[in-house]
Design an enzyme around this catalytic site. Structure first.
Site: not given
Ligand code: ZN
Length: 162
Positions: A54, A56, A84, A87
């Site tokens: 992801h 992040e 999410c 993260c």
């Molecule tokens: Zn994430």
């Protein structure tokens, strides 16, 4: 919301566009330390066959390498979409000072929408956060991508049927 937050969120949106150009869901993130960007990331899950890739996470990894420490106190993480679970967890581990995000994520948002992970009592580190910075622009960037992708799939199906 302040001018700095808007400035960095626009930069994060540019990183999201990079993800989109690579066929990934357009989410972009960056880490700012003392007014300087020390880590950039954009979604790469599809291309790298990696559910953890992801935006992040990529930005935190780069920032950690830049500072030479996985702990990133005094850093601010900007991301175009609400983080999410994974993260948000990584942000606690990395000890960032503050999170700023754009659009809310009703399906997997773990900061305000589905879970309020950063507000969990007893965590060893508190991350301050600000939601909704350029939220509409960030949401439009995502919805335009999904709309285009649906249209492409539909066209492909139609072509296959002919
Ligand atoms: Zn994430």
């Amino acid at each position: 919301m302040n001018e700095q937050d808007e400035y960095w969120m626009r930069r994060a949106m540019m990183l999201a566009a990079r993800a989109e150009a690579q066929g990934e869901v357009p989410v972009g993130a960056l880490v700012v330390y003392r007014g300087e960007c020390i880590g950039e990331g954009w979604n790469r899950s599809i291309g790298s066959h990696d559910a953890t890739a992801h935006a992040e996470i990529m930005a935190l990894r780069q920032a950690g390498l830049a500072i030479g420490n996985y702990r990133l106190p005094d850093c601010i993480l900007y991301v175009t979409l609400e983080p999410c679970m994974m993260c948000a967890g990584a942000m606690v581990h990395s000890r960032i000072q503050r999170l700023v995000y754009g659009a809310a994520d009703a399906k997997t948002g773990a900061v305000d929408s589905v879970l309020q992970l950063l507000a969990t009592p007893g965590l060893n580190h508190r991350v301050a956060w600000q939601s909704g910075v350029l939220a509409e622009d960030c949401a439009t960037q995502l919805s335009a991508f999904f709309k285009r992708r649906r249209a492409e799939k539909k066209a492909a199906r139609k072509q296959a049927a002919e």
